[in-house]
Design an enzyme around this catalytic site. Structure first.
Site: not given
Lengths: 572, 97
Positions: A125, A175
């Site tokens: 995503f 991340k």
């Protein structure tokens, strides 16, 4: 709760540190004062660290707005503009700004979030291959693989962006790394064995240039943005005055040499002035200082400076000889070379006749326009802005007719007041760039000259004027069309105005009102004079919808494929 | 059309090959052969040899300058020597077979 002993405090801080904190620490070490960005999933960790930091963050309303603002900030302050965007769409939204900064050599350091290391390559995503996408439009880019590399990479990114020929550097941060616990940074060193930004100018070629100068009868200086990046405006002035050399600017170089100076001829190029273009065509020595001989500047290369010996001073050696044959190549920083040129004095060229000749051109063929009672002419409007700001404002533009009129009719007397998208020619650049410029210089008068087309590409940033109390004066040069496209269709496509004239426009006054910004509409000289007198004497943001002559064109013009001496639309 | 080979020493950083190949594409060059290997003595550095067909020396020089300008490129040299190029091509073919 803080520990009781200083040592205890430090240890407690160390224990709490993660990758995102490490990034913020590295930014502090680079003396970053302001960030332009937009949060999202992959940068949640970074924004969480930012929440604890006093660093100023400008939340744009679109990532494109953030990066153009960072460009404006960089152009005016000379410091790197720092941008944060999230992965995927956040990163792809800044691509135009990165390409723009690459073309116009603006120092930017961009941090993009990336999906977690474990899922990179799985079409996760909001995943996009940002390093792949931005490779051709960055000076350098990185993806951080190990957290321990982060401090070094950040240091390298700032070093690369701001040294040599400045440019954008992107750092992509997965991340998961931002959440990893880490000890604080030790002293880090850059590891760039292939990067040598400080080129030492060759003294032999400097001497050859001085000899050529002495022998020359028709010398001219072409000064580009390299003069501004090198902070060499005063050196240029001394050099030009000492040898009495006429100076021509590129579009991006404007402000490097004072526009009112008797040795200044004007801007050269496609919409340059007659004296400047003819000086290049007729000269016998062309001294290019920090310009890259862009095609919009040179026109047809076959007839570019046909009688001239060409000297090219550029910090980027790959620009020398790229487009124009160069007899005297000097790789080096404009300031360093100008100082070397001034260190030794030679007999000044006997160019009195040449200067008189050019002066006559200047007098006989200035920029011109026809004034009508019926319409407000855009050129007059720029002259009015010039008058009300004493030629001292920071002026930003997009690309197109309004950009050319601003370059022609605003008298830039100081460096770093002119913020425009030159190389990439980006619509929607100027307004957010004005926001960055105002943040860089809160006391300055900042005028955002925008076309009605370009303004609609990034107008969502209007709210920032209210939010940060930025007194930017937004002037929409509204001709109800994509003026330059319309002009080309008129001139080269037999007036077939294919999709260049807007059939509907928003009410810009109501739009401004909805953002809490006062707004005016002017459609003749008197109204413009009256409104300008008012708005340029206060420190409030304002939007002015300037209804100008929709049929006005930019002249003079060098048509595509023609030489600089073949201008059309020169003053009769 | 003549064959030219150039050799670049590059600092082994993520994406350097893509970055350089992008420059070839931008300058509209087709690569005839490409060999890249890490220096055994110096793991941080790779040697890259590229053979291409060159029409215009000026354009080729611009390509070399653009390659040389990249942050992670340490050194670039080019060879117009047919003999050397053919030797390199034979060597690469041997590796492939």
């Amino acid at each position: 709760m803080k520990s009781t002993t200083p040592m205890g405090t430090v240890e407690a801080e160390q224990l709490k540190m993660n990758g995102a904190d490490l990034l913020i620490q590295a930014l502090k070490q680079e003396n970053v004062e302001i960030l332009f960005g937009y949060p999202g999933g992959a940068v949640l960790g970074i924004y969480d660290a930012l929440h604890k930091s006093p660093m100023k963050h400008i939340l744009a309303r679109h990532e494109q707005g953030a990066i153009h603002a960072a460009e404006g900030y960089a152009r005016v302050s000379g410091k790197p503009g720092v941008v944060i965007a999230t992965s995927g769409p956040g990163a792809t939204n800044i691509v135009t700004g990165i390409a723009d900064a690459m073309m116009d050599s603006l120092p930017l350091v961009i941090f993009t979030g990336q999906v977690a290391s474990q899922v990179i390559g799985t079409d996760a995503f909001q995943e996009a291959d940002v390093v792949g996408i931005t490779t051709p439009i960055t000076k350098q880019n990185y993806q951080i693989k190990k957290l321990e590399d982060l401090p070094r990479i950040v240091k390298e990114a700032f070093y690369i962006a701001t040294t040599g020929r400045p440019g954008p550097v992107l750092v992509d941060i997965p991340k998961d790394l931002t959440a990893l616990p880490t000890p604080p940074t030790k002293q880090v060193e850059v590891n760039l064995p292939g990067y040598h930004p400080n080129v030492n100018p060759d003294p032999v070629h400097v001497k050859i240039l001085l000899e050529a100068l002495t022998e020359s009868e028709k010398p001219v200086i072409l000064a580009g943005a390299g003069v501004l990046h090198a902070k060499a405006s005063e050196d240029l002035l001394s050099f030009a005055e000492f040898y009495q050399l006429p100076v021509v600017h590129t579009l991006l170089g404007l402000g490097g040499f004072p526009a009112q100076h008797p040795l200044f001829l004007g801007m050269a190029g496609m919409h340059g002035c007659y004296a400047a273009n003819m000086a290049i065509y007729e000269c016998d020595l062309l001294i290019n200082i920090g310009a890259r001989f862009d095609d919009r500047l040179t026109g047809n290369l076959k007839t570019f400076a046909p009688k001239a010996k060409v000297a090219h001073i550029d910090i980027d050696p790959s620009e020398i000889g790229k487009n124009v044959d160069t007899q005297i190549p000097i790789a080096g920083d404009a300031k360093a070379v100008l100082q070397m040129l001034m260190d030794q004095t030679v007999q000044e060229p006997d160019a009195r006749l040449w200067l008189d000749h050019l002066e006559q051109y200047k007098k006989d063929y200035p920029y011109w326009y026809t004034d009508t009672e019926e319409f407000l002419s855009p050129q007059h409007l720029i002259e009015l802005v010039n008058k009300h700001t004493n030629g001292e404002a920071i002026v930003t533009t997009d690309v197109g007719q309004h950009q050319m009129w601003a370059a022609q009719f605003y008298s830039f007397s100081q460096p770093n007041r002119w913020v425009t998208s030159g190389g990439l020619g980006t619509m929607g650049f100027g307004f957010p760039a004005a926001i960055g410029a105002q943040l860089a210089e809160p006391e300055a008068t900042v005028v955002s000259l925008a076309g009605d087309g370009g303004f609609q590409m990034t107008l969502q940033e209007l709210i920032l004027l209210k939010e940060w109390n930025l007194p930017v004066k937004v002037l929409i040069i509204n001709n109800g069309s994509l003026g330059m496209v319309r002009q080309w269709q008129e001139t080269f496509y037999e007036k077939r105005f294919s999709h260049s004239i807007f059939s509907l426009q928003p009410d810009f006054l109501k739009l401004a009102e909805s953002y809490g910004i006062k707004a005016y509409r002017v459609s003749n000289k008197d109204e413009a004079e009256q409104v300008f007198r008012e708005v340029f004497s206060d420190r409030e943001p304002v939007l002015i919808d300037c209804r100008v002559n929709p049929a006005e064109n930019v002249y003079p013009m060098v048509a595509p494929g023609k030489g600089l001496h073949e201008m059309i639309g020169v003053k009769p | 059309m003549k064959k030219r080979m150039f050799t670049a020493l590059v600092h082994n950083q993520n994406g350097i090959l893509t970055r350089l190949m992008g420059i070839f594409t931008k300058h509209q060059y087709q690569i005839e052969s490409l060999a890249v290997a890490v220096y055994p003595e110096l793991k941080e550095v790779s040697k890259m040899s590229v053979v291409l067909e060159v029409e215009d020396d000026h354009r080729f020089l611009q390509l070399l300058k653009q390659v040389n300008k990249q942050i992670d490129v340490l050194y670039v040299s080019d060879s117009p020597d047919d003999h050397a190029i053919n030797r390199e091509l034979v060597y690469i073919k041997k590796l492939l077979i």
